[in-house]
Design an enzyme around this catalytic site. Sequence first.
Site, PDB file in Angstrom:
ATOM      1  CE  LYS A 151       7.650  -2.751  -5.818  1.00  0.00           C
ATOM      2  NZ  LYS A 151       8.255  -3.643  -6.847  1.00  0.00           N
ATOM      3  CE1 TYR A 202       8.619  -1.860  -2.472  1.00  0.00           C
ATOM      4  CE2 TYR A 202       6.512  -1.800  -1.322  1.00  0.00           C
ATOM      5  CZ  TYR A 202       7.460  -2.490  -2.052  1.00  0.00           C
ATOM      6  OH  TYR A 202       7.249  -3.815  -2.362  1.00  0.00           O
TER       7      TYR A 202
END
EC number: 1.1.-.-
Length: 281
Positions: free
Chosen positions: A189, A185
């Site tokens: 991002k 993640y």
Amino acid sequence: MHKARLRGHCARAGKSVRLASSGMTRRDPLTNKVALVTASTDWIGFAVAQRLAQDGAHVVVSRRKQQNVDQAVATLQGEGLSMTGTVCHVGKMKDWERLVATAMKLHGVIDILSLSITNSKRGLFWFTLLQTAEEAWDRNLDINGKALALMIKAVVPEMEKRGGGSVGFLASVAAFRPLPGFSPYNVSKTALLGLNKTLAIELAPRNIRVNCLAPGLIKTSFSRMLWMDKEKEESMKETLRIRRLGEPEDSLGIVSFLCSEDASYLTGETVMVGGGTPSRL
């Protein structure tokens, strides 16, 4: 009932489908703009769709499940807002094409693209490097990177016909301050910061602005495991200058501003909305 309402609304595409939004008390900076908002039937995406419509835009919402789309459309139309919707799985090209085609059929133009995409398979990003399987890397980078780029690519030709437009998407405070145990993640991002800068350069000659929002700890279904546990919530608050967790509504004014002509000289920027979370110099 909700499905029938949505189908009835779309069936009138040959006529004017731009409903007059009512009950507004402030200037409408997005009057007659057409906005596509992905993942927009709950939490931040829903709140963004609602705010853009309140500020005068005609909004097309989308989500993977028809029943969620129908419910969101019915709710927002019930508030007097100009709203339609269609199913869209961001990982499927045919769905992107249908979303763009729906907006063009109903409104003839696209001015704004707001991408509120989140990996729905939560079990695929709660891992450290040594725990992370190849599937988790593929899923996170596909959804949080490639899918956004290709969705923007699908919309750019229509924005060019309009003479320009505005694109916005969500990164995360994790792009600046990685969360322990969220390796895939965090990396996906962070990649969005590069995508933002790259597309801002490439699309500026086409009069298309690209900006990014990086929320901190906002109360959504994604962060539920943190704020539903009072001990964890209090621990998280200790990292914030503003001693509360964020709500989806805390980002809305910034999103609307970035989509409006008030931000016509802003592109390639990432705005942190994190309650003062330490993130950069």
